[in-house]
Write a protein that holds these residues in place. Structure first.
Motif, PDB file in Angstrom:
ATOM      1  N   ILE A  36       0.962  -1.252  -0.237  1.00 35.38           N
ATOM      2  CA  ILE A  36      -0.108  -0.189  -0.078  1.00 35.38           C
ATOM      3  C   ILE A  36       0.909   1.188  -0.054  1.00 35.38           C
ATOM      4  O   ILE A  36       0.455   2.395  -0.646  1.00 35.38           O
ATOM      5  N   GLU A  37       2.123   1.241   0.330  1.00 37.03           N
ATOM      6  CA  GLU A  37       3.149   2.460   0.341  1.00 37.03           C
ATOM      7  C   GLU A  37       3.211   2.651  -1.116  1.00 37.03           C
ATOM      8  O   GLU A  37       3.545   3.894  -1.366  1.00 37.03           O
ATOM      9  N   THR A  38       3.325   1.804  -1.985  1.00 43.05           N
ATOM     10  CA  THR A  38       3.550   2.007  -3.359  1.00 43.05           C
ATOM     11  C   THR A  38       2.518   2.920  -3.994  1.00 43.05           C
ATOM     12  O   THR A  38       2.648   3.377  -4.996  1.00 43.05           O
ATOM     13  N   ILE A  39       1.267   2.922  -3.389  1.00 45.99           N
ATOM     14  CA  ILE A  39       0.114   3.613  -3.956  1.00 45.99           C
ATOM     15  C   ILE A  39      -0.076   4.756  -3.221  1.00 45.99           C
ATOM     16  O   ILE A  39      -1.208   5.471  -3.209  1.00 45.99           O
ATOM     17  N   GLY A  40       0.756   5.234  -2.198  1.00 50.48           N
ATOM     18  CA  GLY A  40       0.872   6.253  -1.354  1.00 50.48           C
ATOM     19  C   GLY A  40      -0.267   6.085  -0.064  1.00 50.48           C
ATOM     20  O   GLY A  40      -0.316   7.086   0.277  1.00 50.48           O
ATOM     21  N   ASP A  75      -2.763 -21.064  -0.886  1.00 53.37           N
ATOM     22  CA  ASP A  75      -2.170 -21.184  -2.067  1.00 53.37           C
ATOM     23  C   ASP A  75      -0.799 -20.374  -2.340  1.00 53.37           C
ATOM     24  O   ASP A  75       0.100 -20.772  -3.122  1.00 53.37           O
ATOM     25  N   LYS A  76      -0.182 -20.043  -1.017  1.00 55.18           N
ATOM     26  CA  LYS A  76       1.105 -19.331  -0.928  1.00 55.18           C
ATOM     27  C   LYS A  76       1.186 -18.634  -2.067  1.00 55.18           C
ATOM     28  O   LYS A  76       2.670 -18.624  -2.665  1.00 55.18           O
ATOM     29  N   ASP A  77       0.525 -17.653  -2.522  1.00 53.16           N
ATOM     30  CA  ASP A  77       0.564 -16.905  -3.679  1.00 53.16           C
ATOM     31  C   ASP A  77       0.348 -15.533  -3.378  1.00 53.16           C
ATOM     32  O   ASP A  77      -0.856 -15.093  -2.655  1.00 53.16           O
ATOM     33  N   THR A  78       1.170 -14.320  -3.289  1.00 48.61           N
ATOM     34  CA  THR A  78       0.804 -13.109  -2.927  1.00 48.61           C
ATOM     35  C   THR A  78       0.248 -12.195  -4.007  1.00 48.61           C
ATOM     36  O   THR A  78      -0.126 -11.058  -3.689  1.00 48.61           O
ATOM     37  N   SER A  79      -0.157 -13.002  -5.077  1.00 45.62           N
ATOM     38  CA  SER A  79      -0.908 -12.006  -6.075  1.00 45.62           C
ATOM     39  C   SER A  79      -2.386 -11.804  -5.511  1.00 45.62           C
ATOM     40  O   SER A  79      -2.828 -10.730  -5.974  1.00 45.62           O
ATOM     41  N   ALA A  80      -2.862 -12.431  -4.550  1.00 45.32           N
ATOM     42  CA  ALA A  80      -4.231 -11.980  -4.076  1.00 45.32           C
ATOM     43  C   ALA A  80      -3.997 -10.617  -3.275  1.00 45.32           C
ATOM     44  O   ALA A  80      -4.887  -9.907  -3.422  1.00 45.32           O
ATOM     45  N   ILE A  81      -2.675 -10.716  -2.686  1.00 42.23           N
ATOM     46  CA  ILE A  81      -2.563  -9.308  -2.012  1.00 42.23           C
ATOM     47  C   ILE A  81      -2.336  -8.351  -2.720  1.00 42.23           C
ATOM     48  O   ILE A  81      -2.951  -7.153  -2.624  1.00 42.23           O
ATOM     49  N   THR A  82      -1.750  -8.418  -4.032  1.00 41.58           N
ATOM     50  CA  THR A  82      -1.670  -7.320  -4.996  1.00 41.58           C
ATOM     51  C   THR A  82      -2.905  -7.047  -5.474  1.00 41.58           C
ATOM     52  O   THR A  82      -2.830  -5.809  -5.640  1.00 41.58           O
ATOM     53  N   ASP A  83      -3.778  -8.059  -5.962  1.00 41.87           N
ATOM     54  CA  ASP A  83      -4.985  -7.841  -6.660  1.00 41.87           C
ATOM     55  C   ASP A  83      -5.820  -6.798  -5.493  1.00 41.87           C
ATOM     56  O   ASP A  83      -6.333  -5.928  -5.851  1.00 41.87           O
ATOM     57  N   PHE A  84      -5.640  -7.359  -4.243  1.00 38.22           N
ATOM     58  CA  PHE A  84      -6.618  -6.417  -3.348  1.00 38.22           C
ATOM     59  C   PHE A  84      -6.116  -4.984  -3.002  1.00 38.22           C
ATOM     60  O   PHE A  84      -6.850  -3.964  -2.892  1.00 38.22           O
ATOM     61  N   LYS A  86      -4.686  -3.287  -5.512  1.00 39.35           N
ATOM     62  CA  LYS A  86      -5.020  -2.729  -6.644  1.00 39.35           C
ATOM     63  C   LYS A  86      -6.429  -2.208  -6.517  1.00 39.35           C
ATOM     64  O   LYS A  86      -7.132  -1.137  -6.816  1.00 39.35           O
ATOM     65  N   THR A  87      -7.423  -3.072  -6.041  1.00 37.63           N
ATOM     66  CA  THR A  87      -8.710  -2.618  -5.646  1.00 37.63           C
ATOM     67  C   THR A  87      -9.013  -1.581  -4.717  1.00 37.63           C
ATOM     68  O   THR A  87      -9.891  -0.746  -4.877  1.00 37.63           O
ATOM     69  N   LEU A  88      -8.392  -1.824  -3.696  1.00 36.36           N
ATOM     70  CA  LEU A  88      -8.348  -0.931  -2.634  1.00 36.36           C
ATOM     71  C   LEU A  88      -7.739   0.601  -2.940  1.00 36.36           C
ATOM     72  O   LEU A  88      -8.312   1.514  -2.688  1.00 36.36           O
ATOM     73  N   GLU A  89      -7.039   0.606  -4.053  1.00 38.14           N
ATOM     74  CA  GLU A  89      -6.700   2.056  -4.729  1.00 38.14           C
ATOM     75  C   GLU A  89      -7.753   2.802  -5.538  1.00 38.14           C
ATOM     76  O   GLU A  89      -8.138   3.779  -5.155  1.00 38.14           O
ATOM     77  N   THR A  90      -8.736   1.782  -5.823  1.00 39.94           N
ATOM     78  CA  THR A  90     -10.055   2.348  -6.676  1.00 39.94           C
ATOM     79  C   THR A  90     -10.901   2.784  -5.767  1.00 39.94           C
ATOM     80  O   THR A  90     -11.710   3.647  -5.840  1.00 39.94           O
ATOM     81  N   TYR A  91     -11.142   2.054  -4.444  1.00 34.33           N
ATOM     82  CA  TYR A  91     -11.924   2.298  -3.423  1.00 34.33           C
ATOM     83  C   TYR A  91     -11.821   3.982  -3.038  1.00 34.33           C
ATOM     84  O   TYR A  91     -12.855   4.753  -2.620  1.00 34.33           O
ATOM     85  N   GLN A 139     -13.404  -2.567  -9.120  1.00 37.38           N
ATOM     86  CA  GLN A 139     -13.977  -2.369  -7.962  1.00 37.38           C
ATOM     87  C   GLN A 139     -15.062  -3.667  -7.635  1.00 37.38           C
ATOM     88  O   GLN A 139     -15.724  -4.077  -8.513  1.00 37.38           O
ATOM     89  N   PHE A 140     -15.305  -3.890  -6.308  1.00 39.24           N
ATOM     90  CA  PHE A 140     -16.392  -5.006  -6.005  1.00 39.24           C
ATOM     91  C   PHE A 140     -16.875  -4.310  -4.620  1.00 39.24           C
ATOM     92  O   PHE A 140     -16.556  -4.507  -3.753  1.00 39.24           O
ATOM     93  N   SER A 141     -17.896  -3.481  -4.863  1.00 43.32           N
ATOM     94  CA  SER A 141     -18.111  -2.409  -3.846  1.00 43.32           C
ATOM     95  C   SER A 141     -19.866  -2.667  -3.550  1.00 43.32           C
ATOM     96  O   SER A 141     -20.609  -2.559  -4.358  1.00 43.32           O
ATOM     97  N   TRP A 142     -20.271  -3.065  -2.302  1.00 44.09           N
ATOM     98  CA  TRP A 142     -21.487  -3.165  -2.090  1.00 44.09           C
ATOM     99  C   TRP A 142     -22.257  -1.663  -2.144  1.00 44.09           C
ATOM    100  O   TRP A 142     -21.865  -0.783  -1.967  1.00 44.09           O
ATOM    101  N   ILE A 143     -23.510  -1.910  -2.610  1.00 45.34           N
ATOM    102  CA  ILE A 143     -24.845  -0.784  -2.905  1.00 45.34           C
ATOM    103  C   ILE A 143     -25.218  -0.459  -1.625  1.00 45.34           C
ATOM    104  O   ILE A 143     -25.804  -1.294  -0.988  1.00 45.34           O
TER     105      ILE A 143
END
Length: 278
Positions: A36-40, A75-84, A86-91, A139-143
């Motif tokens: 998250i530091e990489t997106i400010g 899964d031992k895969d960090t891509s889920a963290i990266t994807d989240f 990226k999503t967080l940045e759009t929120y 994004q995946f945001s509840w209404i």
């Protein structure tokens, strides 16, 4: 209480849950903090319930990493963290106005142990509810009711738009059938796998599958990206055989929904059974 891929923004819920380990002992938290530091952004605090607090652009985020931890453990895969991240940045930019958002509104099926707050929802069974989400711009945001007020639309208009979008998506979605002892077990091959539950509730689903398995039909949706459908005449055959797969998916996923067997008929949707998880 488990929150499923949610964030609380200015008192309204959106994002993920859980996080009680200290930062030095928690790889997922360390990696999340670094990314998250990489997106400010930066973590302002972590409260005694494990929620991460981030303040940015007058928006207060409350985040839990429960589901990320489950997925990483599996899964031992960090891509889920990266994807989240990226999503967080759009929120932080929020949901757009109605004209821009409406074509990306869908139904989402979630567990009833969620905390719904102001979010629009309707109980389907004792274990699941139907909510509405905006899925544009990654994004995946509840209404929420606040969104309806901002958009100046009614909940009926929201439902009609979600149904229209689901039918459009379903028309481009292939449903394949695996033949097991001359019986058909259906799989929804949605491009957006998180919307498989939405397609189950699409008004034209019955027409889509009636030539293959007829109507009424049954479905299992243990997690948001896994779904089986099968015919009423094959209920005894498949319900006796798929339980272990349903429970295994439910236990391993970061986004469990239900182990109920759902019946879709002219009477709506009802749970006719449930696979035990213990």
């Amino acid at each position: 209480m488990r929150f499923d891929y949610l964030l609380i923004i200015s008192g309204m819920l959106f994002g993920l849950v859980g996080c009680k380990s200290k930062k030095s002992e928690d790889f997922v938290l360390n990696e999340f903090s670094r990314q998250i530091e990489t997106i400010g952004l930066k973590i302002d605090s972590i409260d005694n319930t494990g929620l991460i607090h981030i303040k940015t652009n007058e928006i207060n985020l409350e985040i839990s990493l429960y589901n990320l931890r489950r997925d990483f453990e599996r899964d031992k895969d960090t891509s889920a963290i990266t994807d989240f991240v990226k999503t967080l940045e759009t929120y932080t930019v929020g949901i757009p106005d109605w004209q821009e958002a409406k074509d990306s509104i869908y139904v989402s099926i979630v567990s009833n142990d969620m905390e719904f707050h102001d979010f629009i929802h309707a109980e389907v069974t004792e274990e699941i509810s139907k909510t509405y989400v905006y899925s544009g711009n990654n994004q995946f945001s509840w209404i929420s009711n606040s969104n309806l007020e901002k958009w100046k639309i009614s909940d009926i208009e929201l439902e009609n738009q979600a149904n229209e979008n689901a039918d459009r998506l379903l028309s481009d979605t292939e449903i394949t059938f695996e033949i097991i002892e001359n019986r058909k077990l259906g799989l929804i091959n949605a491009e957006h796998v998180t919307l498989k539950g939405a397609l189950l509730f699409a008004p034209t689903m019955n027409d889509k599958i009636k030539d293959d398995i007829g109507f009424p039909y049954y479905a299992v949706l243990p997690v948001r990206d896994f779904c089986y459908i099968f015919s009423e005449k094959d209920f005894d055959f498949f319900s006796a055989r798929i339980g272990s797969v349903v429970v295994d998916e439910f236990k391993k996923s970061g986004y469990p929904i239900t182990t109920e067997i759902l019946k879709f008929s002219d009477n709506g949707v009802e749970a006719v059974g449930k696979y035990p998880t213990e």
